[in-house]
Design a protein around this motif. Structure first.
Motif, PDB file in Angstrom:
ATOM      1  N   LEU A   1       0.832  -1.202   0.000  1.00  0.00           N
ATOM      2  CA  LEU A   1       0.000   0.000   0.000  1.00  0.00           C
ATOM      3  C   LEU A   1       0.863   1.247   0.000  1.00  0.00           C
ATOM      4  N   SER A   2       1.878   1.274   0.861  1.00  0.00           N
ATOM      5  CA  SER A   2       2.757   2.433   0.923  1.00  0.00           C
ATOM      6  C   SER A   2       3.526   2.587  -0.370  1.00  0.00           C
ATOM      7  N   SER A   3       4.006   1.472  -0.937  1.00  0.00           N
ATOM      8  CA  SER A   3       4.777   1.539  -2.168  1.00  0.00           C
ATOM      9  C   SER A   3       3.935   2.101  -3.299  1.00  0.00           C
ATOM     10  N   THR A   4       2.679   1.685  -3.383  1.00  0.00           N
ATOM     11  CA  THR A   4       1.804   2.198  -4.427  1.00  0.00           C
ATOM     12  C   THR A   4       1.617   3.695  -4.290  1.00  0.00           C
ATOM     13  N   THR A   5       1.433   4.158  -3.057  1.00  0.00           N
ATOM     14  CA  THR A   5       1.256   5.581  -2.819  1.00  0.00           C
ATOM     15  C   THR A   5       2.495   6.362  -3.210  1.00  0.00           C
ATOM     16  N   LEU A   6       3.653   5.830  -2.872  1.00  0.00           N
ATOM     17  CA  LEU A   6       4.888   6.551  -3.113  1.00  0.00           C
ATOM     18  C   LEU A   6       5.162   6.688  -4.600  1.00  0.00           C
ATOM     19  N   ASN A  43      14.351  11.552  12.037  1.00  0.00           N
ATOM     20  CA  ASN A  43      12.901  11.767  12.018  1.00  0.00           C
ATOM     21  C   ASN A  43      12.159  10.507  11.582  1.00  0.00           C
ATOM     22  N   PHE A  44      12.696   9.845  10.570  1.00  0.00           N
ATOM     23  CA  PHE A  44      12.036   8.642  10.068  1.00  0.00           C
ATOM     24  C   PHE A  44      11.998   7.551  11.125  1.00  0.00           C
ATOM     25  N   TYR A  45      13.126   7.295  11.780  1.00  0.00           N
ATOM     26  CA  TYR A  45      13.160   6.223  12.781  1.00  0.00           C
ATOM     27  C   TYR A  45      12.321   6.578  14.006  1.00  0.00           C
ATOM     28  N   ALA A  46      12.287   7.851  14.382  1.00  0.00           N
ATOM     29  CA  ALA A  46      11.456   8.258  15.517  1.00  0.00           C
ATOM     30  C   ALA A  46       9.978   8.048  15.215  1.00  0.00           C
ATOM     31  N   VAL A  47       9.567   8.459  14.026  1.00  0.00           N
ATOM     32  CA  VAL A  47       8.161   8.288  13.637  1.00  0.00           C
ATOM     33  C   VAL A  47       7.812   6.807  13.513  1.00  0.00           C
ATOM     34  N   SER A  48       8.689   6.038  12.897  1.00  0.00           N
ATOM     35  CA  SER A  48       8.417   4.614  12.703  1.00  0.00           C
ATOM     36  C   SER A  48       8.321   3.871  14.027  1.00  0.00           C
ATOM     37  N   LEU A  49       9.213   4.202  14.962  1.00  0.00           N
ATOM     38  CA  LEU A  49       9.181   3.548  16.269  1.00  0.00           C
ATOM     39  C   LEU A  49       7.923   3.906  17.040  1.00  0.00           C
ATOM     40  N   TYR A 159       3.416  10.894   5.049  1.00  0.00           N
ATOM     41  CA  TYR A 159       4.715  11.225   5.630  1.00  0.00           C
ATOM     42  C   TYR A 159       5.842  10.445   4.950  1.00  0.00           C
ATOM     43  N   LEU A 160       5.628   9.156   4.758  1.00  0.00           N
ATOM     44  CA  LEU A 160       6.659   8.332   4.139  1.00  0.00           C
ATOM     45  C   LEU A 160       6.891   8.741   2.691  1.00  0.00           C
ATOM     46  N   SER A 161       5.842   9.143   1.990  1.00  0.00           N
ATOM     47  CA  SER A 161       5.992   9.617   0.621  1.00  0.00           C
ATOM     48  C   SER A 161       6.887  10.843   0.559  1.00  0.00           C
ATOM     49  N   ARG A 162       6.636  11.791   1.453  1.00  0.00           N
ATOM     50  CA  ARG A 162       7.444  13.012   1.459  1.00  0.00           C
ATOM     51  C   ARG A 162       8.869  12.732   1.916  1.00  0.00           C
ATOM     52  N   HIS A 163       9.004  11.819   2.849  1.00  0.00           N
ATOM     53  CA  HIS A 163      10.341  11.512   3.365  1.00  0.00           C
ATOM     54  C   HIS A 163      11.233  10.937   2.272  1.00  0.00           C
ATOM     55  N   ALA A 180      11.775   1.603  -1.863  1.00  0.00           N
ATOM     56  CA  ALA A 180      11.836   0.189  -1.475  1.00  0.00           C
ATOM     57  C   ALA A 180      12.577   0.010  -0.155  1.00  0.00           C
ATOM     58  N   ASP A 181      13.680   0.736   0.024  1.00  0.00           N
ATOM     59  CA  ASP A 181      14.477   0.597   1.244  1.00  0.00           C
ATOM     60  C   ASP A 181      13.702   1.024   2.484  1.00  0.00           C
ATOM     61  N   PHE A 182      13.118   2.206   2.445  1.00  0.00           N
ATOM     62  CA  PHE A 182      12.449   2.723   3.638  1.00  0.00           C
ATOM     63  C   PHE A 182      11.110   2.029   3.893  1.00  0.00           C
ATOM     64  N   THR A 183      10.442   1.570   2.860  1.00  0.00           N
ATOM     65  CA  THR A 183       9.222   0.786   3.071  1.00  0.00           C
ATOM     66  C   THR A 183       9.549  -0.528   3.775  1.00  0.00           C
ATOM     67  N   ALA A 184      10.656  -1.148   3.364  1.00  0.00           N
ATOM     68  CA  ALA A 184      11.072  -2.405   4.003  1.00  0.00           C
ATOM     69  C   ALA A 184      11.466  -2.171   5.458  1.00  0.00           C
ATOM     70  N   ILE A 185      12.208  -1.087   5.718  1.00  0.00           N
ATOM     71  CA  ILE A 185      12.609  -0.775   7.098  1.00  0.00           C
ATOM     72  C   ILE A 185      11.386  -0.533   7.975  1.00  0.00           C
ATOM     73  N   PHE A 186      10.437   0.226   7.456  1.00  0.00           N
ATOM     74  CA  PHE A 186       9.221   0.501   8.224  1.00  0.00           C
ATOM     75  C   PHE A 186       8.450  -0.782   8.520  1.00  0.00           C
ATOM     76  N   ALA A 187       8.340  -1.654   7.527  1.00  0.00           N
ATOM     77  CA  ALA A 187       7.613  -2.907   7.728  1.00  0.00           C
ATOM     78  C   ALA A 187       8.282  -3.790   8.769  1.00  0.00           C
ATOM     79  N   VAL A 188       9.608  -3.850   8.728  1.00  0.00           N
ATOM     80  CA  VAL A 188      10.338  -4.659   9.712  1.00  0.00           C
ATOM     81  C   VAL A 188      10.135  -4.107  11.117  1.00  0.00           C
ATOM     82  N   MET A 189      10.212  -2.779  11.282  1.00  0.00           N
ATOM     83  CA  MET A 189      10.021  -2.177  12.601  1.00  0.00           C
ATOM     84  C   MET A 189       8.610  -2.411  13.118  1.00  0.00           C
TER      85      MET A 189
END
Length: 223
Positions: A1-6, A43-49, A159-163, A180-189
């Motif tokens: 879903l996130s990848s499609t949006t991005l 910012n990305f890791y803080a939001v994701s966590l 947020y992830l799209s803009r990041h 692809a990288d940040f979507t995977a990181i977010f999913a793992v977290m």
């Protein structure tokens, strides 16, 4: 879903200038000095966590709703949560994110899920003393939690799209690779947080009983 949006994003996050998602150039109006790589990563890791822990605590309450609130109230609580989640996702999330922006929407979403977790805990304590009061608090907090979850997921996508656009501009990387990288990181977290919280609370609930389980949920919501 996130990848499609991005991949469909065609608006620069700061000045609304149209860009091509397939364009790998870094010619944008975002000043790289203003958005350092360290700042973007932090910012990305803080939001994701924050997103992951909040969602893990909320889903944990859903999993324990019937065992801890009994069948009638637990089923009603889960039903209200998902009903307002659907309403928020389809009708409210887009205008709210547009009006508040993704950052403020994320804050409101996490706050709403925290209210749901605390309301869930309070309902369990009051269920022994006053069934009516427990019923009211549980229903209200479930509605708030469901609406907040719908807003949270929508704002996370924006947020992830803009990041990833700003990160790609700052590092001169291709947008597809950064996405692809940040979507995977977010999913793992997210999945790791849910697994850790649910396994931990299941073990505590199994070996030590309800009270310790509630304290753990309380601490999780505070995080």
């Amino acid at each position: 879903l996130s990848s499609t949006t991005l991949l469909q994003t065609k608006v620069c996050p700061l000045d609304d200038r149209e860009i091509n998602a397939d364009d790998t150039t870094t010619d944008t109006s975002i000043p790289s000095s203003k958005y350092s790589i360290n700042t973007l990563n932090n910012n990305f890791y803080a939001v994701s966590l924050s997103f992951s822990v909040s969602t893990a605590c909320a889903t944990c309450c859903l999993a324990y709703a019937i065992p801890l609130l009994e069948h009638k109230l637990g089923g009603l609580s889960s039903g209200l949560f998902f009903t307002f989640y659907a309403i928020s996702s389809f009708l409210l999330s887009k205008p709210m994110v547009t009006m508040l922006g993704p950052k403020n929407s994320l804050v409101c979403g996490i706050a709403g899920q925290t209210i749901y977790v605390f309301g869930f805990i309070i309902s369990i304590f009051l269920n022994i003393v006053s069934n009516h009061l427990s019923f009211v608090i549980c229903c209200i907090s479930s509605c708030i939690g469901g609406a907040a979850s719908g807003l949270l997921w929508a704002s996370q996508g924006v947020y992830l799209s803009r990041h990833v656009i700003m990160y790609a501009n700052s590092t001169s990387q291709q947008l597809d690779n950064v996405t692809a990288d940040f979507t995977a990181i977010f999913a793992v977290m997210l999945l790791s947080s849910e697994m850790i919280v649910k396994v931990l609370i299941t073990l505590i609930f199994y070996f030590f009983g309800t009270l310790t389980n509630l304290i753990t949920l309380n601490l999780g919501a505070a995080l």
